[in-house]
Design a protein around this motif. Sequence first.
Motif, PDB file in Angstrom:
ATOM      1  N   HIS A   1      50.771  26.808  54.310  1.00 18.63           N
ATOM      2  CA  HIS A   1      50.914  27.733  53.288  1.00 18.63           C
ATOM      3  C   HIS A   1      51.522  29.178  53.691  1.00 18.63           C
ATOM      4  N   VAL A   2      52.327  29.447  53.039  1.00 24.56           N
ATOM      5  CA  VAL A   2      53.032  30.778  52.893  1.00 24.56           C
ATOM      6  C   VAL A   2      52.347  31.801  52.186  1.00 24.56           C
ATOM      7  N   LEU A   3      51.985  32.820  52.700  1.00 20.18           N
ATOM      8  CA  LEU A   3      51.369  33.920  51.914  1.00 20.18           C
ATOM      9  C   LEU A   3      52.254  35.179  52.153  1.00 20.18           C
ATOM     10  N   HIS A   4      52.357  35.945  50.906  1.00 18.23           N
ATOM     11  CA  HIS A   4      53.373  37.390  50.917  1.00 18.23           C
ATOM     12  C   HIS A   4      52.999  38.070  49.855  1.00 18.23           C
ATOM     13  N   GLY A   5      52.199  38.907  50.002  1.00 15.15           N
ATOM     14  CA  GLY A   5      51.829  39.503  48.502  1.00 15.15           C
ATOM     15  C   GLY A   5      50.761  38.458  48.030  1.00 15.15           C
ATOM     16  N   THR A   6      50.135  37.641  48.554  1.00 16.18           N
ATOM     17  CA  THR A   6      49.280  36.363  47.985  1.00 16.18           C
ATOM     18  C   THR A   6      48.232  36.045  48.817  1.00 16.18           C
ATOM     19  N   GLY A   7      47.277  35.338  48.246  1.00 16.00           N
ATOM     20  CA  GLY A   7      45.981  35.213  49.172  1.00 16.00           C
ATOM     21  C   GLY A   7      45.580  33.709  48.789  1.00 16.00           C
ATOM     22  N   MET A   8      44.616  33.175  49.420  1.00 17.00           N
ATOM     23  CA  MET A   8      44.093  31.788  49.184  1.00 17.00           C
ATOM     24  C   MET A   8      42.646  31.677  50.083  1.00 17.00           C
ATOM     25  N   THR A   9      41.968  30.676  49.619  1.00 13.17           N
ATOM     26  CA  THR A   9      40.669  30.335  50.169  1.00 13.17           C
ATOM     27  C   THR A   9      40.726  29.002  50.962  1.00 13.17           C
ATOM     28  N   LEU A  10      40.335  28.959  52.174  1.00 11.44           N
ATOM     29  CA  LEU A  10      40.340  27.647  52.933  1.00 11.44           C
ATOM     30  C   LEU A  10      39.158  27.367  53.674  1.00 11.44           C
ATOM     31  N   ASP A  11      38.345  26.433  52.932  1.00 13.07           N
ATOM     32  CA  ASP A  11      37.030  26.230  53.616  1.00 13.07           C
ATOM     33  C   ASP A  11      36.130  27.337  53.400  1.00 13.07           C
TER      34      ASP A  11
ATOM     35  N   LEU B   1      36.915  30.615  53.715  1.00 15.60           N
ATOM     36  CA  LEU B   1      37.585  31.869  54.252  1.00 15.60           C
ATOM     37  C   LEU B   1      38.564  32.254  53.430  1.00 15.60           C
ATOM     38  N   ARG B   2      38.478  33.513  53.200  1.00 16.76           N
ATOM     39  CA  ARG B   2      39.320  34.116  52.251  1.00 16.76           C
ATOM     40  C   ARG B   2      40.408  34.722  53.100  1.00 16.76           C
ATOM     41  N   LEU B   3      41.747  34.373  52.651  1.00 16.74           N
ATOM     42  CA  LEU B   3      42.806  35.092  53.679  1.00 16.74           C
ATOM     43  C   LEU B   3      43.906  35.704  52.568  1.00 16.74           C
ATOM     44  N   PHE B   4      44.432  36.780  52.954  1.00 18.38           N
ATOM     45  CA  PHE B   4      45.504  37.362  52.362  1.00 18.38           C
ATOM     46  C   PHE B   4      46.671  37.791  53.276  1.00 18.38           C
ATOM     47  N   GLY B   5      47.988  37.586  52.881  1.00 17.88           N
ATOM     48  CA  GLY B   5      49.075  37.944  53.465  1.00 17.88           C
ATOM     49  C   GLY B   5      50.180  38.808  52.983  1.00 17.88           C
ATOM     50  N   LEU B   6      50.729  39.640  53.831  1.00 14.04           N
ATOM     51  CA  LEU B   6      51.910  40.431  53.604  1.00 14.04           C
ATOM     52  C   LEU B   6      52.837  40.507  54.538  1.00 14.04           C
ATOM     53  N   GLY B   7      54.030  39.896  54.458  1.00 16.80           N
ATOM     54  CA  GLY B   7      55.099  39.882  55.503  1.00 16.80           C
ATOM     55  C   GLY B   7      55.936  40.939  55.311  1.00 16.80           C
ATOM     56  N   TYR B   8      57.119  40.974  56.187  1.00 19.35           N
ATOM     57  CA  TYR B   8      58.027  41.691  56.013  1.00 19.35           C
ATOM     58  C   TYR B   8      57.756  43.039  57.117  1.00 19.35           C
TER      59      TYR B   8
ATOM     60  N   GLU C   1      51.775  48.125  46.728  1.00 16.32           N
ATOM     61  CA  GLU C   1      51.827  47.353  45.444  1.00 16.32           C
ATOM     62  C   GLU C   1      51.332  45.913  45.625  1.00 16.32           C
ATOM     63  N   LEU C   2      51.716  45.321  46.400  1.00 19.05           N
ATOM     64  CA  LEU C   2      51.637  44.149  46.925  1.00 19.05           C
ATOM     65  C   LEU C   2      49.956  43.935  47.407  1.00 19.05           C
ATOM     66  N   LEU C   3      49.847  44.747  48.387  1.00 22.77           N
ATOM     67  CA  LEU C   3      48.561  44.796  48.930  1.00 22.77           C
ATOM     68  C   LEU C   3      47.365  45.303  47.891  1.00 22.77           C
ATOM     69  N   ASP C   4      47.516  46.037  46.715  1.00 20.90           N
ATOM     70  CA  ASP C   4      46.692  46.153  45.940  1.00 20.90           C
ATOM     71  C   ASP C   4      46.252  44.843  45.280  1.00 20.90           C
ATOM     72  N   ARG C   5      46.851  43.991  45.220  1.00 22.10           N
ATOM     73  CA  ARG C   5      46.565  42.335  44.593  1.00 22.10           C
ATOM     74  C   ARG C   5      45.251  41.720  45.176  1.00 22.10           C
ATOM     75  N   CYS C   6      45.010  42.480  46.650  1.00 23.79           N
ATOM     76  CA  CYS C   6      44.012  41.814  47.496  1.00 23.79           C
ATOM     77  C   CYS C   6      42.724  42.773  47.011  1.00 23.79           C
ATOM     78  N   GLU C   7      41.563  42.274  46.404  1.00 23.85           N
ATOM     79  CA  GLU C   7      40.573  42.652  46.236  1.00 23.85           C
ATOM     80  C   GLU C   7      39.428  42.411  47.383  1.00 23.85           C
ATOM     81  N   ALA C   8      39.550  41.416  48.088  1.00 24.87           N
ATOM     82  CA  ALA C   8      38.735  41.045  49.305  1.00 24.87           C
ATOM     83  C   ALA C   8      39.111  39.859  50.025  1.00 24.87           C
ATOM     84  N   ALA C   9      39.202  39.971  51.275  1.00 24.06           N
ATOM     85  CA  ALA C   9      39.377  39.031  52.322  1.00 24.06           C
ATOM     86  C   ALA C   9      38.701  39.059  53.699  1.00 24.06           C
ATOM     87  N   ASP C  10      38.327  38.063  54.043  1.00 21.32           N
ATOM     88  CA  ASP C  10      38.073  37.867  55.510  1.00 21.32           C
ATOM     89  C   ASP C  10      38.864  37.950  56.689  1.00 21.32           C
TER      90      ASP C  10
END
Length: 199
Positions: free
Chosen positions: A78-88, A90-97, A118-127
């Motif tokens: 899973h590639v995360l960049h300005g995006t997040g996901m939940t796995l088992d 666990l809430r994850l959010f990624g920002l590259g570059y 602007e990309l990080l504002d998409r994340c409301e919550a993350a572990d």
Amino acid sequence: MRVLAFSDLHMARNRAADLVVASAEADLVIGAGDFCNARRGLKEAMQMLSGIAAPLILVPGNAESAEELTAAAPEGAHVLHGTGMTLDGLRLFGLGYGVPVTPFGDWSCDLTEAEASELLDRCEAADVLIAHSPPKGYGDVTSQDVSVGSTAVRDAVERIQPDFVFCGHIHDSWGYRGMLGRSQIANLGPKPHWFEVTT
């Protein structure tokens, strides 16, 4: 959940082999960017990590674009960049570059602080927040004793307060551990780093 995390592999074959061996004990593996060098060798770098059987989360560094990483990543990663996901759970959010923009020139994949915010504002919550660039003032000091981290990442950490922030980018600060509020910040580097993460 036992998490193995690393950053800044930069095509180091021996480091990749160590990570693959260690990953046999991991519930999740996280790579926080810079797998290749200056946009070259990404496919080879991903092949070095292809022995990782655990779920794999990758964030692009400034040495590869999100599109390049998505195309080259092992199947199922899973590639995360300005995006997040939940796995088992666990809430994850990624920002590259690189944030802020680096002095490295046209090959470097960078964001301004405003673009990163602007990309990080998409994340409301993350572990777990995975950012290639460290937050300003935390694990971001160069060999010239200059703090070069991101204010956008720091502001996001202060707002979201994830349990963990995994970063890299600043090689002179590899191994750094610190706290920002209740968030543990780790500038990783290419060695295996272990974390117990609860959902």
